[in-house]
Each structure stands twice: as structure tokens, then as C-alpha cells.
Scaffold this active site. Structure first.
Site, mmCIF file in Angstrom:
data_model
loop_
_atom_site.group_PDB
_atom_site.id
_atom_site.type_symbol
_atom_site.label_atom_id
_atom_site.label_comp_id
_atom_site.label_asym_id
_atom_site.label_seq_id
_atom_site.Cartn_x
_atom_site.Cartn_y
_atom_site.Cartn_z
ATOM 1 C CB CYS A 1 1.477 -5.682 6.874
ATOM 2 S SG CYS A 1 1.120 -4.782 5.383
ATOM 3 N NE ARG B 1 3.420 -4.145 -3.230
ATOM 4 C CZ ARG B 1 2.756 -3.161 -2.677
ATOM 5 N NH1 ARG B 1 2.069 -2.318 -3.435
ATOM 6 N NH2 ARG B 1 2.761 -3.004 -1.365
ATOM 7 C CD GLN C 1 4.839 -0.440 0.622
ATOM 8 O OE1 GLN C 1 5.076 -1.362 1.386
ATOM 9 N NE2 GLN C 1 3.629 -0.117 0.241
ATOM 10 C CG ASP D 1 4.636 -0.017 5.128
ATOM 11 O OD1 ASP D 1 3.585 0.609 5.328
ATOM 12 O OD2 ASP D 1 4.679 -1.198 4.776
ATOM 13 C CG HIS E 1 2.219 -1.675 9.691
ATOM 14 N ND1 HIS E 1 3.400 -1.856 9.029
ATOM 15 C CD2 HIS E 1 1.230 -1.931 8.788
ATOM 16 C CE1 HIS E 1 3.142 -2.217 7.782
ATOM 17 N NE2 HIS E 1 1.841 -2.262 7.606
ATOM 18 C CE LYS F 1 -8.339 3.171 -0.626
ATOM 19 N NZ LYS F 1 -7.402 2.941 -1.694
ATOM 20 C CG HIS G 1 -1.896 -1.235 6.786
ATOM 21 N ND1 HIS G 1 -1.098 -2.308 6.544
ATOM 22 C CD2 HIS G 1 -3.082 -1.738 7.189
ATOM 23 C CE1 HIS G 1 -1.777 -3.419 6.779
ATOM 24 N NE2 HIS G 1 -2.983 -3.100 7.168
#
Ligand code: ZN
Length: 556
Positions: free
Chosen positions: A256, A285, A303, A305, A307, A387, A433
Site C-alpha cells: 500500500c 511477513r 499478492q 494487489d 489500490h 470489507k 484495497h
């Protein structure tokens, strides 16, 4: 089960034995390990106890009485547990000669037990603490009919057959190495080609859907992660910083803040909205070594991902876009059943009540417009926004959390994001996200199990194997091989001096969708005989007709 164990092995001390999602277990302290033969003996003994129809009798004892009772029986683990109970009284259950500390409730008597099976033995630390003694845990399962039990045992067999760790090795898809470290994945050639296909598909579709593709670094200054709030809220999942020229840097746990920086690289106007950034972003992680599991739980992963920055009044339409896109992508991989959850405002939250209300309603309306049924998970939203989570169901009807769509009121605030509105004033954008597959590693693990390694044609590392019966067929086989290769198919020629039955068996084990068999008849007639991996044969045909069949299958 614990009663049966005590009958057979009186020296054993009992730990705890709860019911769990998948059956039950009991922990025992026993000097020698349980063997599979022991499990059979225990099962048999259980049968005797069940036959007796012993009632389960509840008794309330004063704590001291209960401690005395279990002390006399030598059950020191139970004594320890009772000492930790705050109440003055505890409940115990008696069944035949067996006594256990238990809150209850229980079935009235043992004859109510209809079908059961002991499944496995594992080591388990007392109270899950590695500083404590290692006990032996026996897992079992019980159903109200033999039929239901057998169905479940069959399911467990299927799960074992489809285990992605086993298939990953057999099919040369991925591996892990002690030398590299736990939870870090090596994509082997067959897995890597599948990943390339997934990534190409993913990028192409994102570009078509008006996303802008980004690439960002794997590390950034620790200061960035302080500003984003990750150091404050997420540090237990982050690795220790590293020093570069006296400045602390950190491996990225999320993408992000990088996308935020891209957003801030120019002044933004409402005309650009919705502004969609997508990246196959690799993150690291920390996960405890005990929870690492094949591809499903790893320490480094990529990911899918994205945004999205938009105006408040665009949330609903954008969520609808994302839902459509998610469903389209998941369907391509053979997933068309899912459970959807809408998570609402938790107790601790940032942002205004009004914005939470608006965003939550927008998520709801989008789900309703798509006629998607969903459950509300009250208070389960992230602190920064509501979410939608989508759990896909695989071929065995197991649920896997993959897709997530999250509205964020926090990061735009922390980074002071703005855009110029149509009235020339500065406004704060809404940020969403979203990940569809979640992580490529985990999604791949799920895909392997969903297909049991027999990937559909478009994903198969090798789509066709051309095999010969004898050496005199090599020339025609090479010709066929070249035509397929030139037409863009992933094809291999097996010209080894081996029996055709052996070659077929090997290709079947590798789950290659199509085998082409070349013998005298094929060479003479200039045709091919095609065999599918399920054993079905396609009549002798011309290679170009076969290519059309393949193309048809690929466009499905
Ligand atoms: Zn994000």
C-alpha cells in the site's frame, strides 16, 4: 476414548480432550509412544464400553474435594487445571470406572455413540507451551451413522490424494529447501510456467479493466512504515530492520505505501478517478514456524494487489466493478461457488461514523445489485474500514478465503492524500484495497488441490506429449511435434526406446492432458491417434483437426 486408553494403559495420565471442528482429541502422558496397533486396540475397547451403555453422570464437587479425587487417581494434569478454576465448585462426569473433569454437557449414555474412528497420533505440548512436557495427542472423529463416517473417511482420502505438497513434488511444481529457509518457495519449472500463465492472464485482464500496472521495491525506509501505521499496528508480522548507510530499512509486509507514493507523485484531479493501481507485489511477513504449511502459509509471497482511489459517490459503482471482475477471474480458474461476508465497524476504529455508514451501505448495495447472498460479520471489519471477504469453494467443497475488498479511511488521512474537485477545492479521496487471488503462492496451492494436479489445458505445463512406438516413427513424430510447437502449444516428444505402455503410464502420472501416439498406421495414413489423460481415445485424426479441438478447448 480416554476411558479405553486408561483401561488398556493404566499408567497413562490424561490431559485435556475437547471436541474440535473436525472431531475430537485427547492428550495423554505415556512413556512409550502410541502405535497404530494401539489405536486399533483402543477402538476395540471403545466398542466394549459403548456396548455397556454406561450413563454419563454429572456431579458438582467443592474444588478441594475434586483436587483430592484426582490427586488420589494420580491425575496431576487435572489437579493443575482445577487449581486454575476461579469458582469454588467444579463439575465432573462419571462413566463406568472413568472420571473426568468436564463442564459438560454430555450424551446421556455411551450407547448413543454410533460410529467413530481414531485418525492419527501427534505430539502436543501441555497447554500448547513448548516449555511444557510433550504429550501424545490422539485424534478421532464420530458420526451418528456408519454411512456418514464412511463418507467422511472417503473425503479424508481425497484430501490426502490432492495434498498440494505431495503433488508439488510429483509434478515438479514447487519445492522448499532447508538451506534457503522455512516458508520460502522455489517455483520449479512446471510451477513457474503455470505462474507465468496466471500472471499474463492477470495483467492482461487488469489492463483491459483500466488498471495501471505498477512495480515497486521490496524494501523501504523504516520511516515509511511508521507513517503508514504498520510499525504501530503490524510489527509482529514484520522482520527486523536492516541498516543501509546508517538508515533503517524494512522488508515490505504490504504494498500500500508504495502505491500511495505513486499517487502522490503528481497532483491529482477528480477527472482521473477512479484511479486504479495494480501490482503483483511480493511481500514478506513473519509467521511462526509452527503454522507454516506448504504453499498455504509462507513467509514470502506475491499478492495480486490493487489500490483504487475514488470519490465518495463512486464507491458503490467501483465495488460493483470489483465484484464483477473478481467473479470473472475466479470463474476462469474453475471456482464458481463462494461464501461472501460483509464485515462491519469494530469497536476500535478510525474515520467518521458517517463515512463508515456510507461505505458499509455502498458495499451492501453492490452485493445486492449483483444478487449475491452474503452474511454480515458484525464488528469484524478492519479498524480502518469495512470489507467484503469472498471464500471460494473447491472441488471437495472446502472453503478458502482468497478475495478481499476493503475500504480504507486511515491511510488517505495519514498520508494527507488529496485531489482537486470540480469546484477547484482540495478533497480527501476514498481508498480501496483489493486482492482477488490473495497470494499467488496460496492460490496455487488451492488450485493444485482443486484440480488434484490435473490442470485444465490452458494451465497445464505440458499440454501434449507426442510418443512413438518404435524408432522408425521418430521422423513423423518430430514433424507433429514441430507443428504443435509452431502453433504455440507446450508440447514434448517422447522418442525414448521404451514400451508405449510405459510412456503412456508416465504421461498419465504427470497428468498431461493429451498424448499423441505414433505407430505404423499413423505414419502410413499421416494421421494421429490421441489419448486423453482419463484414458479416453480420440479417433485417428489429422493434426490440424486436433489443433482446432485444442483451440476450442482453450477458448472455453
Ligand atoms: Zn493495501
Amino acid at each position: 476414548m480416554a476411558h479405553a486408553v486408561k483401561d488398556l494403559f493404566p499408567e497413562v495420565k490424561i490431559g485435556i480432550g475437547p471436541a474440535i471442528e473436525e472431531g475430537f482429541y485427547y492428550d495423554f502422558e505415556k512413556p512409550e509412544p502410541f502405535t497404530p496397533e494401539d489405536l486399533e486396540k483402543i477402538e476395540k475397547r471403545m466398542k466394549d464400553i459403548i456396548k455397556k451403555g454406561n450413563p454419563f453422570t454429572r456431579k458438582i464437587l467443592r474444588k478441594e474435594e475434586a483436587i483430592e479425587l484426582f490427586k488420589r487417581a494420580g491425575e496431576s494434569y487435572k489437579v493443575e487445571l482445577i487449581n486454575e478454576i476461579a469458582d469454588d465448585y467444579v463439575s465432573i462426569y462419571e462413566e463406568g470406572s472413568f472420571i473426568d473433569l468436564c463442564r459438560g454437557p454430555h450424551i446421556p449414555d455411551t450407547s448413543k455413540i454410533k460410529a467413530y474412528k481414531l485418525l492419527s497420533i501427534a505430539g502436543a505440548y501441555w497447554k500448547g507451551d513448548e516449555k511444557n512436557k510433550m504429550l501424545q495427542r490422539i485424534y478421532g472423529i464420530s458420526f451418528d451413522s456408519e454411512e456418514a463416517l464412511n463418507r467422511h473417511l472417503h473425503f479424508l482420502e481425497e484430501v490426502k490424494k490432492r495434498d498440494h505438497r505431495r503433488l508439488g513434488k510429483e509434478l515438479g511444481l514447487f519445492s522448499m529447501s532447508e538451506e534457503i529457509g522455512a516458508g520460502l518457495i522455489l517455483w520449479l519449472p512446471n510451477g513457474a510456467i503455470i505462474r507465468k500463465i496466471i500472471e499474463d492472464f492477470w495483467r492482461d485482464e487488469h489492463i483491459k479493466a483500466d488498471y495501471k500496472i505498477l512495480y515497486t521495491p521490496h524494501i523501504a525506509k523504516l520511516e515509511l512504515w511508521k507513517k503508514s501505521g504498520h510499525v504501530e499496528f503490524y510489527s509482529e508480522n514484520m522482520y527486523s530492520p536492516m541498516d543501509i548507510d546508517g538508515v533503517a530499512y524494512e522488508l515490505k509486509p504490504m504494498n500500500c505505501p508504495f502505491h500511495i507514493n505513486v499517487y502522490q507523485s503528481e497532483l491529482r484531479s477528480y477527472r482521473e478517478f477512479p484511479l486504479r493501481y495494480a501490482e503483483l507485489g511480493t511481500v514478506y511477513r513473519y509467521e511462526r514456524s509452527g503454522v507454516l504449511h506448504g504453499l498455504l502459509r509462507v513467509r514470502g509471497f506475491t499478492q495480486d494487489d490493487a489500490h483504487i482511489f475514488c470519490r465518495e459517490d463512486q464507491i458503490e459503482e467501483e465495488i460493483l466493478n470489483i465484484l464483477n471482475f473478481t467473479i470473472f477471474i475466479l470463474k476462469k480458474f474453475g471456482f464458481d461457488k463462494y461464501d461472501i461476508y460483509l464485515s462491519t465497524r469494530p469497536e476500535k476504529f478510525v474515520g467518521s461514523l458517517e463515512n463508515w455508514e456510507k461505505a458499509t451501505n455502498a458495499l451492501k448495495r453492490a452485493l445486492e445489485l449483483k444478487h449475491l447472498s452474503y452474511e454480515i460479520d458484525p464488528g469484524e471489519g478492519v479498524f480502518y474500514g469495512p470489507k467484503i471477504d469472498i471464500k471460494i469453494k473447491d472441488a471437495l467443497n472446502r472453503s478458502w478465503q482468497c478475495s478481499t475488498i476493503q475500504v480504507d479511511f486511515n491511510i488517505p488521512e495519514r498520508f494527507n492524500l488529496t485531489y482537486r474537485g470540480h469546484d477547484g477545492h482540495e478533497y480527501r479521496p476514498i481508498m480501496i484495497h483489493r486482492a482477488l487471488m490473495g497470494s499467488l503462492e496460496r492460490f496455487f496451492g488451492i488450485l493444485i488441490e482443486h484440480y488434484g494436479g490435473a490442470f485444465p489445458l490452458w494451465l497445464s505445463p505440458t499440454q501434449v506429449i507426442v510418443m512413438t512406438i518404435a524408432e522408425r516413427h521418430n521422423e513423423f513424430a518430430q514433424e507433429i511435434n514441430k507443428i504443435l510447437k509452431d502453433s504455440g502449444f507446450r508440447v514434448l516428444a517422447d522418442l525414448r526406446n521404451e514400451k508405449i505402455g510405459y510412456k503412456i503410464r508416465e504421461a498419465t502420472l504427470k497428468k498431461v492432458p493429451y498424448m499423441i501416439i505414433i505407430g505404423d498406421r499413423e505414419v502410413a495414413r499421416k494421421t494421429i491417434t490421441v489419448r486423453k489423460r482419463n484414458g479416453e481415445n480420440v479417433e485417428a485424426i489429422n493434426i490440424f483437426d486436433f489443433i482446432n479441438i485444442l483451440k476450442g478447448e482453450l477458448t472455453n
